[in-house]
Each structure stands twice: as C-alpha cells, then as structure tokens.
Write an enzyme that holds these catalytic residues in place. Structure first.
Site, PDB file in Angstrom:
ATOM      1  N   ASP A  61      -7.045   3.183  -3.126  1.00  0.00           N
ATOM      2  CA  ASP A  61      -7.752   3.248  -1.838  1.00  0.00           C
ATOM      3  C   ASP A  61      -7.983   4.716  -1.496  1.00  0.00           C
ATOM      4  O   ASP A  61      -7.036   5.484  -1.335  1.00  0.00           O
ATOM      5  CB  ASP A  61      -6.903   2.570  -0.750  1.00  0.00           C
ATOM      6  CG  ASP A  61      -7.619   2.481   0.595  1.00  0.00           C
ATOM      7  OD1 ASP A  61      -8.758   2.994   0.719  1.00  0.00           O
ATOM      8  OD2 ASP A  61      -7.030   1.896   1.527  1.00  0.00           O
ATOM      9  N   GLU A  83     -10.957   0.888  -3.367  1.00  0.00           N
ATOM     10  CA  GLU A  83     -11.237   0.590  -1.964  1.00  0.00           C
ATOM     11  C   GLU A  83     -11.868   1.803  -1.287  1.00  0.00           C
ATOM     12  O   GLU A  83     -11.359   2.925  -1.408  1.00  0.00           O
ATOM     13  CB  GLU A  83      -9.907   0.207  -1.296  1.00  0.00           C
ATOM     14  CG  GLU A  83     -10.036  -0.355   0.104  1.00  0.00           C
ATOM     15  CD  GLU A  83      -8.663  -0.787   0.654  1.00  0.00           C
ATOM     16  OE1 GLU A  83      -7.751  -1.092  -0.148  1.00  0.00           O
ATOM     17  OE2 GLU A  83      -8.515  -0.788   1.886  1.00  0.00           O
ATOM     18  N   LYS A  90      -1.065  -1.039  -4.442  1.00  0.00           N
ATOM     19  CA  LYS A  90      -2.242  -0.222  -4.115  1.00  0.00           C
ATOM     20  C   LYS A  90      -1.795   1.215  -3.914  1.00  0.00           C
ATOM     21  O   LYS A  90      -0.829   1.474  -3.203  1.00  0.00           O
ATOM     22  CB  LYS A  90      -2.881  -0.792  -2.849  1.00  0.00           C
ATOM     23  CG  LYS A  90      -3.801   0.122  -2.085  1.00  0.00           C
ATOM     24  CD  LYS A  90      -4.517  -0.661  -0.987  1.00  0.00           C
ATOM     25  CE  LYS A  90      -4.614   0.127   0.298  1.00  0.00           C
ATOM     26  NZ  LYS A  90      -5.200  -0.670   1.402  1.00  0.00           N
ATOM     27  N   LYS A 137      -2.762   5.069  -2.721  1.00  0.00           N
ATOM     28  CA  LYS A 137      -3.714   5.905  -2.004  1.00  0.00           C
ATOM     29  C   LYS A 137      -4.124   7.042  -2.931  1.00  0.00           C
ATOM     30  O   LYS A 137      -3.267   7.599  -3.652  1.00  0.00           O
ATOM     31  CB  LYS A 137      -3.070   6.477  -0.737  1.00  0.00           C
ATOM     32  CG  LYS A 137      -2.784   5.416   0.332  1.00  0.00           C
ATOM     33  CD  LYS A 137      -4.073   4.885   0.931  1.00  0.00           C
ATOM     34  CE  LYS A 137      -3.784   3.939   2.102  1.00  0.00           C
ATOM     35  NZ  LYS A 137      -5.031   3.400   2.681  1.00  0.00           N
ATOM     36  N   LYS A 158      -9.761  -6.764   8.025  1.00  0.00           N
ATOM     37  CA  LYS A 158      -8.709  -6.379   8.969  1.00  0.00           C
ATOM     38  C   LYS A 158      -9.069  -6.957  10.323  1.00  0.00           C
ATOM     39  O   LYS A 158     -10.174  -6.722  10.826  1.00  0.00           O
ATOM     40  CB  LYS A 158      -8.588  -4.857   9.076  1.00  0.00           C
ATOM     41  CG  LYS A 158      -7.960  -4.203   7.850  1.00  0.00           C
ATOM     42  CD  LYS A 158      -7.820  -2.710   8.009  1.00  0.00           C
ATOM     43  CE  LYS A 158      -7.222  -2.096   6.743  1.00  0.00           C
ATOM     44  NZ  LYS A 158      -7.365  -0.620   6.736  1.00  0.00           N
ATOM     45  N   SER A 187       0.870  -1.165   0.000  1.00  0.00           N
ATOM     46  CA  SER A 187       0.000   0.000   0.000  1.00  0.00           C
ATOM     47  C   SER A 187       0.914   1.224   0.000  1.00  0.00           C
ATOM     48  O   SER A 187       1.711   1.399   0.919  1.00  0.00           O
ATOM     49  CB  SER A 187      -0.861  -0.017   1.265  1.00  0.00           C
ATOM     50  OG  SER A 187      -1.581   1.186   1.383  1.00  0.00           O
TER      51      SER A 187
HETATM   52  O1  OSB Z   1      -7.009   1.919   4.489  1.00  0.00           O
HETATM   53  O2  OSB Z   1      -5.875   0.146   4.313  1.00  0.00           O
HETATM   54  C1  OSB Z   1      -6.021   1.259   4.801  1.00  0.00           C
HETATM   55  C2  OSB Z   1      -2.951   2.184   6.887  1.00  0.00           C
HETATM   56  C3  OSB Z   1      -3.557   2.808   7.957  1.00  0.00           C
HETATM   57  C4  OSB Z   1      -4.913   2.971   7.968  1.00  0.00           C
HETATM   58  C5  OSB Z   1      -5.698   2.485   6.914  1.00  0.00           C
HETATM   59  C6  OSB Z   1      -5.102   1.833   5.845  1.00  0.00           C
HETATM   60  C7  OSB Z   1      -3.712   1.715   5.821  1.00  0.00           C
HETATM   61  C8  OSB Z   1      -2.975   1.111   4.709  1.00  0.00           C
HETATM   62  C9  OSB Z   1      -1.604   0.559   4.982  1.00  0.00           C
HETATM   63  O3  OSB Z   1      -3.388   1.108   3.572  1.00  0.00           O
HETATM   64  C10 OSB Z   1      -1.574  -0.907   5.025  1.00  0.00           C
HETATM   65  C11 OSB Z   1      -0.248  -1.413   5.561  1.00  0.00           C
HETATM   66  O4  OSB Z   1       0.718  -1.396   4.797  1.00  0.00           O
HETATM   67  O5  OSB Z   1      -0.188  -1.824   6.735  1.00  0.00           O
HETATM   68 MG    MG Z   2      -8.197   0.815   3.153  1.00  0.00          MG
END
Ligand code: OSB
Ligand code: MG
Length: 376
Positions: free
Chosen positions: A189, A214, A162, A164, A263, A136
C-alpha cells in the site's frame, strides 16, 4: 421510526501500542471522535475514522468537529427516520465529509439493529459470521525488524500481510519479505506516494506475485490509475480514490483497478458501503474491508460490514492487541487460530461500550439536543 433525540460527541485520545508509519506520516497517539446517539431509550455508537491531519484524505479531526456541529448534526436532530438507510439523503447537501457522515449514520444503524432486536451484521444482510483477517504493517527503520513482524503475524494466523511502501522503501523491502515468505498472500500500500513518472519502479513490483498494489498514485486520480493498470500485471486496488458507488463503478469500468478497498468512513457509512460491495459482487471484482486504526467501536462496524457477500478478500480488520493496550469495548476483539474474527451474535453492535474508559480518555465533549434546538 427512529427518532433522533440527542447526539453527543466525545473526542478520545488513545495511544497506539506501536507507532504506525505510512508514506503520509506517523501516528503514535490517535485522536478519535465518537458519536453517541439517543433514540427513545436506545443508544447507538459510531466513530469518525479520519486521522488527525488531512494527509490521507481531505478530512481531519478538527474539521470533522466543525462540520458535525454546524451542519450535519442540525440536519438530523429531531428527525424521525424510517430507517438508517434514509440518512445519506438527509445529509447529501453537505459535500464530502464522508467520515463525519458515516459516524452519524452508523450510530443509527446500531439503533436500528437494537430496535429490531438483531445483530447489526444480520440487518445489514451479512451472509457469514466468520470474517477473514489480514494485517497492515507500517514502515520500519530496518528490514530485519519488518521480517520479524511478518513472521510473528503469519504465525498468529493472519491470512494476508500488507506492507506499507514509500519511494526509497519499496522494491528491496518487498523482495526481502517475498524471499523469506514465498507462499504468503502479500500486498503493498503506497498511500498515493508515487506519480506516473515512477512507472519503472512500480513495474518492478510485478516480480513478486503480489495480490495487489494499493493506491499507488494521487489520492483523487482515477484516469492515470487506468493507464498504470494497463501497464502492470499486478492488480491495482483503489483506496483513497473511492468515496461512493459512482467512483467505484467508474474505476472498474475504466479498468483503473481490479480490486476495491471499501472503508465505511471513506464512503460515508453502511448504506454506501453496501452498494459498493453489491456492485463489486455483481461485476466479479474482489473487495475487502479497509481499516483506519479504529477503536473497538469502528472495528465492530467493520466486522459487521465484512460479513456481506461482496467482501471476498481478507480485510485490515485485526485484533485489538495490535492497536490498543486497553480498548473501549468489551469483550476484547481477537482473532481465531484460523485468522478470522467471529461476528458477535448479540443485538446491535455486539460489543459493550465501556463508558468509564471513554470518560477516562475523553479530551473534549459536547452534547446536542433536539429539544434545545427546537427552542432556539
Ligand atoms: O491506507 O489503509 C490505509 C491506516 C490509516 C490510514 C490509511 C490506511 C491505514 C492502514 C491501517 O493501512 C489499517 C488498520 O490496520 O486499521
Ligand atoms: Mg490504503
């Protein structure tokens, strides 16, 4: 039986290797609340995965301290459980606070695995030992920098990238990445940064063969995601919205998403996560393990969960070095050249928790004792 004798909270502060920016904020230093549980000579570990502020979902670290200390821990101390899967019923009276509950329940899963002398992934019912990893990537100041990071992570072997996104940092950025990497498994996302009036912008994302979008809309909104999904070719994946199996099945039945991010923290622990992946598997809905910038303890639990049958897409479960210079477990969690992590064969969590490092990073600590509670 698992007798809960004492529970310790350790709040550690860990600097991220690179700041992580999303539509809801930037994290440079992670405050992480760890749960250490004692039961008849065994120690189990869990992690409260909430960010410091309630900007992702309603929980925050300071709230978690209060809810754990005043409500959740007193409900467990001194209890004798048949199994870790008994925990959700014992904590059900507390509404929400899933990430706080998950830390307690998951520590008990660690103890149960040790009692049974098996790896955690085995007692959860895992069907594979090698789990697929994605990354991510946070928002960056410029697109050239983002392209470099994508290139590096693809060459490191990660199976899905992914990105952001946020209003103003979306279509052009996705277009640039897709142009340079036409073949990669790519998703975005939004972390709830859009509303349904921005439908035209969201539909523009349909042009880039994304695996999923997402959580585009509000954190607690299922109905409008169903409307949006009916107008998009790309699959919507829900993250923030899904706190339990009821939310997951409602979202699927209402066609609000075609993919589910599970999660452990957000759904309250391994028991609920198992229910959701089972539902996803039975209904042909792809699911994957999300991440919350966890320390090695939370990551070890994520790895175990990722071995379940219903987890069918690469997760946000990545190598230690993407997050931390020094982690609090050993051996360091790393990926293979194939972009996978091998779930450890050793008993329990499968990693050694480094108490000396935790002690060095601790900013606050409290111990709760069954004997002391009974005496009050
Ligand atoms: O939306 O998935 C998410 C991190 C913190 C809060 C929300 C998210 C995320 C990530 C990072 O996308 C995921 C990771 O590498 O741990
Ligand atoms: Mg997310």
């Amino acid at each position: 039986m698992i007798k809960i004798e004492s529970i310790r909270l350790h709040e550690v502060s860990m600097p991220l290797v690179t700041p992580f920016q999303t539509s809801f904020g930037t994290t440079t230093q992670r405050r992480i609340l760890l749960v250490e549980m004692q039961s008849e000579g065994l120690t189990g570990w869990g992690e409260v995965t909430t960010p410091e502020n309630p900007f992702y979902n309603p929980e925050s670290i300071d709230q978690a301290w209060v809810v754990l200390r005043d409500f959740l821990i007193p409900m467990l101390l001194g209890a004798s459980l048949r199994a870790a899967s008994d925990v959700p019923a014992l904590l059900a009276r507390v509404r929400g606070s899933e990430m706080s509950k998950a830390a307690l329940e998951n520590a008990i899963w660690d103890i149960e695995a040790q009692q049974k002398q098996k790896p955690l992934h085995q007692i959860l019912g895992g069907v594979r030992q090698e789990v697929a990893c994605g990354v991510s990537l946070g928002l960056r100041k410029d697109t050239a920098e983002l392209l470099d990071v994508v290139e590096r992570e693809v060459s490191n072997g990660y199976q899905r990238i992914k990105l952001k996104i946020s209003p103003g940092q979306d279509v052009e950025l996705v277009e640039a990445v897709r142009r340079k990497f036409p073949e990669i498994l790519l998703s975005v996302d939004a972390n709830s940064a859009y509303d349904i009036s921005q439908i035209d912008m969201l539909r523009a994302l349909d042009d880039f063969s994304l695996l999923m979008i997402e959580q585009p809309l509000q954190w607690d909104e299922i109905y409008l995601h169903a409307r949006l999904q009916s107008l998009l070719k790309t699959a919507i994946c829900l993250d923030e919205c899904i706190h339990n199996i009821r939310h997951a099945s409602a979202a699927v039945e209402l066609h609000a998403c075609r993919i589910i991010n599970i999660k452990l923290g957000r759904v309250g622990g391994h028991t609920e996560a198992r229910e959701i992946q089972k539902y996803a598997q039975e209904h042909g809905v792809p699911a994957w393990c999300g991440g919350m910038l966890e320390s090695g303890i939370g990551r070890a639990h994520n790895i175990a969960m990722s071995t379940l049958l219903g987890i069918t897409l690469p997760g946000d479960v990545s190598a230690r070095k993407r997050y931390w210079k020094e982690d609090i477990v050993e051996p360091a969690i790393d990926i293979t050249q194939r972009g996978t992590i091998i779930a450890p064969d050793t008993v329990g969590l499968g990693y050694t928790v480094c108490r000396d490092r935790i002690a060095k990073l601790t900013v606050s600590r409290q111990e709760f004792n069954a004997a002391a509670q009974a005496a009050v």
